[in-house]
Design a protein around this motif. Structure first.
Motif, PDB file in Angstrom:
ATOM      1  N   THR A   1      77.321 -13.461  44.144  1.00 22.52           N
ATOM      2  CA  THR A   1      76.211 -13.743  45.064  1.00 22.52           C
ATOM      3  C   THR A   1      75.510 -12.461  45.515  1.00 22.52           C
ATOM      4  O   THR A   1      74.306 -12.484  45.760  1.00 22.52           O
ATOM      5  CB  THR A   1      76.663 -14.556  46.289  1.00 22.52           C
ATOM      6  N   ALA A   2      76.259 -11.356  45.620  1.00 18.83           N
ATOM      7  CA  ALA A   2      75.587 -10.086  45.950  1.00 18.83           C
ATOM      8  C   ALA A   2      74.603  -9.756  44.824  1.00 18.83           C
ATOM      9  O   ALA A   2      73.438  -9.403  45.079  1.00 18.83           O
ATOM     10  CB  ALA A   2      76.601  -8.961  46.129  1.00 18.83           C
TER      11      ALA A   2
ATOM     12  N   GLY B   1      81.136 -14.785  35.764  1.00 18.10           N
ATOM     13  CA  GLY B   1      82.218 -14.692  36.738  1.00 18.10           C
ATOM     14  C   GLY B   1      83.366 -15.556  36.266  1.00 18.10           C
ATOM     15  O   GLY B   1      83.147 -16.625  35.696  1.00 18.10           O
TER      16      GLY B   1
ATOM     17  N   ALA C   1      81.844 -13.318  45.909  1.00 16.91           N
ATOM     18  CA  ALA C   1      81.223 -12.219  46.661  1.00 16.91           C
ATOM     19  C   ALA C   1      80.412 -11.339  45.711  1.00 16.91           C
ATOM     20  O   ALA C   1      79.267 -10.978  46.002  1.00 16.91           O
ATOM     21  CB  ALA C   1      82.286 -11.395  47.385  1.00 16.91           C
ATOM     22  N   HIS C   2      80.999 -11.025  44.553  1.00 18.69           N
ATOM     23  CA  HIS C   2      80.289 -10.182  43.588  1.00 18.69           C
ATOM     24  C   HIS C   2      79.107 -10.922  42.962  1.00 18.69           C
ATOM     25  O   HIS C   2      78.014 -10.370  42.820  1.00 18.69           O
ATOM     26  CB  HIS C   2      81.249  -9.687  42.498  1.00 18.69           C
TER      27      HIS C   2
ATOM     28  N   GLN D   1      87.016 -16.293  45.931  1.00 26.10           N
ATOM     29  CA  GLN D   1      86.040 -15.756  46.892  1.00 26.10           C
ATOM     30  C   GLN D   1      85.567 -14.365  46.503  1.00 26.10           C
ATOM     31  O   GLN D   1      84.425 -13.986  46.742  1.00 26.10           O
ATOM     32  CB  GLN D   1      86.653 -15.704  48.304  1.00 26.10           C
ATOM     33  N   MET D   2      86.467 -13.594  45.918  1.00 30.03           N
ATOM     34  CA  MET D   2      86.117 -12.220  45.534  1.00 30.03           C
ATOM     35  C   MET D   2      85.101 -12.240  44.387  1.00 30.03           C
ATOM     36  O   MET D   2      84.146 -11.452  44.384  1.00 30.03           O
ATOM     37  CB  MET D   2      87.392 -11.505  45.125  1.00 30.03           C
TER      38      MET D   2
ATOM     39  N   LEU E   1      71.571 -12.117  44.987  1.00 30.49           N
ATOM     40  CA  LEU E   1      70.580 -11.764  46.017  1.00 30.49           C
ATOM     41  C   LEU E   1      69.727 -10.576  45.578  1.00 30.49           C
ATOM     42  O   LEU E   1      68.507 -10.560  45.771  1.00 30.49           O
ATOM     43  CB  LEU E   1      71.276 -11.463  47.358  1.00 30.49           C
ATOM     44  N   LYS E   2      70.366  -9.573  44.953  1.00 36.10           N
ATOM     45  CA  LYS E   2      69.592  -8.421  44.449  1.00 36.10           C
ATOM     46  C   LYS E   2      68.517  -8.887  43.461  1.00 36.10           C
ATOM     47  O   LYS E   2      67.370  -8.442  43.507  1.00 36.10           O
ATOM     48  CB  LYS E   2      70.516  -7.434  43.729  1.00 36.10           C
TER      49      LYS E   2
ATOM     50  N   GLU F   1      77.129 -22.839  47.981  1.00 38.43           N
ATOM     51  CA  GLU F   1      77.070 -22.820  49.450  1.00 38.43           C
ATOM     52  C   GLU F   1      76.384 -21.543  49.948  1.00 38.43           C
ATOM     53  O   GLU F   1      75.526 -21.593  50.831  1.00 38.43           O
ATOM     54  CB  GLU F   1      78.473 -22.943  50.065  1.00 38.43           C
ATOM     55  N   ILE F   2      76.724 -20.407  49.366  1.00 37.01           N
ATOM     56  CA  ILE F   2      76.130 -19.149  49.838  1.00 37.01           C
ATOM     57  C   ILE F   2      74.629 -19.118  49.590  1.00 37.01           C
ATOM     58  O   ILE F   2      73.851 -18.737  50.470  1.00 37.01           O
ATOM     59  CB  ILE F   2      76.849 -17.951  49.191  1.00 37.01           C
TER      60      ILE F   2
ATOM     61  N   LEU G   1      84.164 -21.703  41.626  1.00 33.68           N
ATOM     62  CA  LEU G   1      83.061 -20.736  41.678  1.00 33.68           C
ATOM     63  C   LEU G   1      81.735 -21.417  41.981  1.00 33.68           C
ATOM     64  O   LEU G   1      80.910 -20.894  42.726  1.00 33.68           O
ATOM     65  CB  LEU G   1      82.955 -19.968  40.350  1.00 33.68           C
ATOM     66  N   GLY G   2      81.523 -22.584  41.415  1.00 32.36           N
ATOM     67  CA  GLY G   2      80.247 -23.276  41.586  1.00 32.36           C
ATOM     68  C   GLY G   2      80.009 -23.704  43.017  1.00 32.36           C
ATOM     69  O   GLY G   2      78.925 -23.504  43.568  1.00 32.36           O
TER      70      GLY G   2
END
Lengths: 77, 339, 339, 77
Positions: B199-200, B147, B196-197, B192-193, B203-204, B41-42, B35-36
């Motif tokens: 990092t979304a 996560g 995805a959650h 990855q899933m 960003l918010k 990276e993202i 996860l880290g």
């Protein structure tokens, strides 16, 4: 009647994605204890419970028609 | 418009102002495993201002299957994960300030790092560290994003002090003997899933779009094709010792931490869990041996061979790790198996 | 047990036999952009035997925000994506045979590559190529996995010849003027979420666990917190020209492809879409100018400046790309805007 | 009564995640045409429709209580 969904290893232990049982009138804790014994489910006291897609505590009473989901927290990362 | 971030600026949820905000933020990532490395990276590609990454481990061959910043060369050089991550992240985006810390994420270190951090991302592999992050989050008013994943199963939840329930409200106590990647395996789509959650949500929060932040606890299983969103408004617990009215931040207290001691004159470390609990030795032995580990047991203990070390686990959760004097390494081994 | 894949072998859905199967498979990935680079990295880490990657583009600064195999150095060297991807993938896992093809994924090339391929992954940015993949899938009996994303929104669907509906059943025709990453922007969590779904499905197919393959069409929006699974058993269309009884594989026919021609004596390429359709010029102009492009228009055409080129689009979908003689480059620009 | 959900840019165009309308008796195509006009929705003929989480063709007739979702296919990648 109630629909009871199992996630992750609980699903494997139960052998089905969901069960249909009438468990209305029971508390979450009572249902956990019952299922834990019947299916030899590990550490049910740490498993989170959703009723109708909303977090439910162990002392919440289940109503007719409620959909219950058991979601075990995991620690991998 | 900076060409580099043009596709992200085009997204109405971010825009020019959002990109500017991302640029001015500092994110702390605890853990540089699966996860880290993915989260780091993202956020690096997204152009975050500063990233601090804490990890106590080094890169091993068994990491390469899912830990996206690392290569065969990093394994050959036995690089610490935080250092290997920094090297790759700088090649990806030299504008981002990367602060790599090679060490154990103790409550002391977390409190020290909290100053000036806008957001914490959970990428650890055990609940003890998560509970400490949760207390730091409440004490210093910093949002964090839980996560975790095992097998094809994973989950995520955004925690904002004063607004959402906290992890201690949900769990009330640290679960002992949870499933870990070393006992249940892991496939990278599940990693990855979760990323995805996380990092979304990150960003918010970085663009301060608080209304968009997910209120629900998400869990999914990609192999069994399950996905569920659990609303959390009723989960807040007024008596919670981490976020309630009479809070004590119990997981910042040394008393409540796993204790590690080198046993005098022996190449052995003793581990004592914070909250002693009853472990089902029979279940543990069965689980470990079905996973291919060499296991011996009796009604009082389970002994398992793990590479160069041997771990002996007692019913109250206490364990001896034979073959090492390194406290951090011993704790890593323990938490790999017991979560 | 090979230590490298130990965590994946521990996962009951894969196991030792599954790992062996993954090792013996050949996957074809069409596109090495955001979805392509992410999918390729996961399958390479998972230890697939052979990977063929096709891409016509080179690495640009605006790719780095979401395309995970590439670095600032690749941009400086203007490396073709397929070549840059291969370089990184070999450093990640030298056991995997990587076949990088720098070129346009035409129906001819797809048919040529189909022999000996076990699975195709969709990582392209336009429906024309997807429809050609879909026909190749039906003609040569190869499963493929559709994936796409724009903004924070994405989708995935597993297509198995003879078992599930195909993409032509669902769409019936190529949608013109869809949203693309160049018009709607894109954030990397959405990319990762599609990749998570595509690679989970890929692993199920590679280990031949056909019962686990998802029957539903998944779509989600990570910013708006939406997720839905649509059952597809009723979507199969008996009159489908790609998978029905009287199939003609229309998208393998040159007649039905976008036509590109260099206009004689001018530094201009003309593009003619396969199926002429009515484009709403007013909407397109509004959309492009609100995205920051410099746009001029009248009732008959829209003219938009795109870096060194200028594109003029007519109402029937025809376009002129001024400033280039390179057919593939012109088609890339056209499909970026019109999908 | 019916619940009608909108995904992606359709949601922005409508301004709501879902609408509650009585549209039973109409075909999917008729509903698309109606909404397309009312909210100026682009290219509704290419948008996929789910009724009660199952794919529905344009000529399917909507029943009382059905939940309808509009899912636009996208081409980015």
């Amino acid at each position: 009647m109630n629909k009871i969904l199992f996630f992750a290893h609980l699903r494997d232990a139960v052998g089905e994605e969901f069960l249909r049982l009438d468990v209305s009138g029971k508390t979450v804790a009572e249902l956990k204890a019952e299922l834990s014994e019947k299916y030899d489910l590990p550490r049910m006291e740490t498993v989170m419970t959703a009723i109708n897609e909303e977090f439910a505590s162990n002392d919440e009473v289940i109503q007719e028609g409620d959909e219950i989901a058991f979601i075990p927290p995991v620690s991998g990362g | 418009m900076n060409e580099r971030y043009s596709r992200q600026v085009l997204f109405p949820g971010i825009g020019k102002d959002g990109q500017e905000k991302i640029r001015n933020k500092h994110v702390l990532i605890i853990g540089a495993g699966a996860l880290g490395s993915g989260n780091a990276e993202i956020l690096t590609r997204a152009g975050v201002g500063r990233l601090t990454i804490v990890d106590r481990d080094y890169v091993e061959a068994s990491n390469l299957q899912r830990q996206q910043l690392y290569t065969e060369e990093d394994v050959a050089e036995k690089l610490p994960k935080a250092a290997a991550a920094k090297k790759r992240l700088k090649a990806i985006n030299s504008d981002v300030e990367i602060n790599a810390i090679i060490g154990d994420a103790t409550p002391e270190l977390l409190e020290e790092l909290a100053a000036g951090v806008d957001l914490m991302l959970d990428a650890t592999d055990n609940f003890e560290t998560r509970m400490a992050m949760n207390d730091v989050s409440q004490k210093y008013n910093i949002p964090w994003i839980y996560g975790a994943c095992v097998g094809s199963y994973g989950m995520s939840f955004s925690i904002i002090p004063g607004k959402t329930p906290c992890l201690n409200c949900l769990l009330r106590t640290i679960p002992l003997q949870g499933m870990t990647c070393d006992t249940g395996g892991i496939i990278s789509p599940a990693v990855q899933m979760v990323i995805a959650h996380q990092t979304a949500e990150a960003l918010k929060m970085l663009v301060e779009d608080w209304d968009a932040v997910r209120q629900a606890f998400v869990s999914f299983d990609l192999w069994r094709n399950q996905y569920t969103s659990m609303k959390m408004s009723k989960a807040k617990y007024s008596g919670c010792l981490s976020c309630g009215e009479e809070r004590t931040y119990p997981y910042l207290d040394r008393e409540n931490m796993t204790k590690t001691t080198v046993l005098c004159g022996r190449d052995t470390v003793q581990i004592r869990p914070a909250t002693p609990g009853e472990i089902s030795l029979e279940r543990l032995a069965g689980q470990l041996s079905s996973l291919g580990y060499s296991v011996k047991g009796n009604p009082y203990l389970v002994s398992v061979e793990m590479g160069e070390e041997r771990m002996v686990i007692f019913q109250d959760g206490r364990a001896l790790i034979h073959g090492t004097k390194d406290l951090t390494h011993a704790k890593t081994i323990y938490q790999r198996i017991l979560g």
